[in-house]
Design an enzyme around this catalytic site. Structure first.
Site, short mmCIF file in Angstrom:
data_model
loop_
_atom_site.label_atom_id
_atom_site.label_comp_id
_atom_site.label_asym_id
_atom_site.label_seq_id
_atom_site.Cartn_x
_atom_site.Cartn_y
_atom_site.Cartn_z
N SER A 46 10.96 11.32 -6.33
CA SER A 46 9.31 10.69 -6.78
C SER A 46 7.91 12.52 -7.00
O SER A 46 9.30 13.24 -5.58
CB SER A 46 8.78 9.88 -5.09
OG SER A 46 6.98 9.38 -5.87
N GLU A 47 7.64 12.35 -7.20
CA GLU A 47 7.35 13.53 -7.79
C GLU A 47 7.14 14.16 -6.69
O GLU A 47 5.98 15.75 -6.81
CB GLU A 47 6.45 13.64 -9.54
CG GLU A 47 4.73 12.69 -9.92
CD GLU A 47 5.78 11.74 -10.46
OE1 GLU A 47 6.50 10.59 -9.85
OE2 GLU A 47 5.29 11.13 -10.94
N ASN A 48 6.23 13.27 -5.73
CA ASN A 48 5.04 13.83 -4.79
C ASN A 48 6.19 14.75 -4.08
O ASN A 48 5.82 15.22 -2.86
CB ASN A 48 4.52 13.06 -3.82
CG ASN A 48 5.27 11.99 -2.94
OD1 ASN A 48 6.28 11.04 -3.95
ND2 ASN A 48 4.73 11.29 -1.99
N SER A 88 9.45 19.80 -6.88
CA SER A 88 9.20 18.92 -7.51
C SER A 88 9.06 18.80 -9.18
O SER A 88 10.11 18.39 -9.64
CB SER A 88 8.00 18.17 -7.24
OG SER A 88 8.76 16.76 -7.29
#
Lengths: 221, 232
Positions: A46-48, A88
């Site tokens: 998840s890119e956060n 990320s």
């Protein structure tokens, strides 16, 4: 019959391989997590800043410091890692994510994708989509094949502003599974009960139709 | 204040020196890990004409959204906005300038700013409206665009624990943009849930070393949840 959202997610899930790190976009891609085949292990990014996203929390586990890129409260699975946004996107831009699944408004035969902006409508932003399409080697786009009015979304050239240029090589629509190669869509599979003729009619870009186009099968799971 | 002790006594002191027209970098993703009390102090001070660099712009009535109420933000660099009605209205009325920036590029702009790298090439955004007017170079057969680093007059950061020397740890995904913002402020202010004595934090577990931090303050936090999703 066109595929349902669940069937689209199930079809994409067949592309998962054991040991894959996978980024799933919002919408149909998110549903793919519900259909990970038995016997294989994948790690959701998840890119956060979360690698190893788990299920939603119970009321007791609910934690405002634990969210996914869709801003939903989530948990971390055993073996997860948490890091900064720069880390990320280093994973994403550096090509370390094995598979990215995301939605699109339009795709064209050169592999261009438009997914973030419709001129004249409110523009909310691209989030991480431009980084994801530029960084990933292996992307599957999920989308409807044509608009409600029957206008094709698989085009010779995208009309909408692009999210990325020449970066898409696989598309799953509600009617078909296609690859993009050398400036053309190649029809690989069709949805159950959908004819090749209907797909040809609803594909505006150059389409190569092999002699045999297998029908997808869905056994009730 | 003596030696490396970065503590300040009040939020007023924490944001001392902020002026209208400055650039403020803010950590946070959605409402997760946002420096909510430092934002409230900026609102209280009434400075305006600010350029804000943040992944999002809060929601109506919370986070950076409260700075829209008195039109304190003139320009924002963000990857995703419009979760708030007030923001939409100001954007449609051209009352706020919005520079939409890909999320990874935004993180890297701050990281580069803090690391003394003035600009970098990336494939992200090439061939899209984001790449228009930017220098293009080809590396290993890929077209890349030149993106410039960002430095802020202030960086406002939300941490979990810090020691008096300003070494900071973040909690879970509340980390997000905070470590990059912390490196790229001329004045970096960090608010945390707990301040401990030097030596209490494991040195190898520090996310933001104190060298980047100018002021720290302990606060209490609402931590509003934007999308409450639970497993039945």
């Amino acid at each position: 019959m066109a595929l349902t959202r669940e069937q689209m997610a199930r079809r994409v899930a067949r592309e998962l391989e054991d040991g894959f790190y996978v980024n799933l976009g919002i919408g149909i891609p998110t549903l793919v997590a519900n259909y990970i085949p038995d016997g294989i292990d994948v790690m959701l990014q998840s890119e956060n800043g979360l690698l190893g996203m788990g299920r939603y929390p119970t009321d007791d586990e609910l934690d405002p410091d634990m969210i996914n890129a869709g801003k939903e409260t989530v948990t971390a699975r055993p073996g997860a890692a948490i890091f900064s946004s720069a880390e990320s996107f280093a994973m994403i831009r550096g090509g370390h994510v094995d598979l990215t699944v995301l939605g699109a408004f339009e795709i064209d035969q050169e592999g261009n994708i438009a997914s973030w902006m419709i001129p004249g409508k409110l523009i909310k932003g691209m989030g991480g989509a431009m980084d994801l399409v530029a960084g990933a080697e292996n992307i599957i786009c999920t989308m409807t094949h044509a608009s409600k009015h029957g206008e094709s979304k698989l085009l010779e050239k995208c009309a909408l502003p692009l999210t990325g240029a020449g970066c898409i090589n696989r598309v799953l629509t509600d009617l078909a599974y296609l690859e993009i190669k050398d400036g053309a869509f190649i029809l690989k599979e069709r949805a159950p009960g959908v004819s090749v003729e209907e797909i040809v009619e609803k594909t505006a870009g150059k389409l190569i139709v092999p002699d045999h186009v297998p029908e997808m099968t869905f056994v009730d799971e | 204040m003596a030696g490396f002790d970065k503590r300040v006594a009040s939020y007023q002191e924490a944001m001392e020196g902020i002026e209208s027209g400055m650039t403020v970098l803010a950590g946070g993703f959605g409402l997760c890990g946002i420096p909510e009390n430092l934002i409230a102090e900026i609102k209280r001070r009434g400075v305006d004409n600010l350029t804000v660099v943040s992944n999002n712009c809060g929601v109506d009535g919370f986070g950076l959204g409260i700075l829209l109420e008195d039109r304190q933000i003139r320009k924002i660099l963000a990857s995703y906005v419009g979760e708030n009605a007030l923001f939409e209205r100001q954007m449609l009325n051209d009352e706020i300038e919005v520079v939409l920036t890909p999320q990874g590029t935004l993180a890297e702009k701050m990281r580069a700013g803090g690391a003394g790298i003035p600009a970098f090439y990336t494939a992200t955004g090439y061939g899209t409206p984001i790449g228009e007017g930017k220098e293009v170079r080809e590396f290993n057969g890929r077209h890349c665009i030149l993106e410039e680093a960002i430095i802020g007059d202030f960086a406002i950061v939300k941490g979990w624990k810090a020691d008096r020397y300003g070494n900071v740890m973040y909690r879970h995904t509340a980390q997000n943009f905070n470590p990059m913002a912390a490196t790229a402020g001329k004045i970096t202010v960090v608010e945390v849930e707990e301040i401990v004595e030097p030596g209490e934090l494991e040195p190898s577990q520090i996310h933001t070393p104190g060298i980047y931090v100018d002021r720290i303050i302990q606060g209490t936090f609402e931590k509003r949840i934007e999308k409450r999703t639970v497993h039945s």
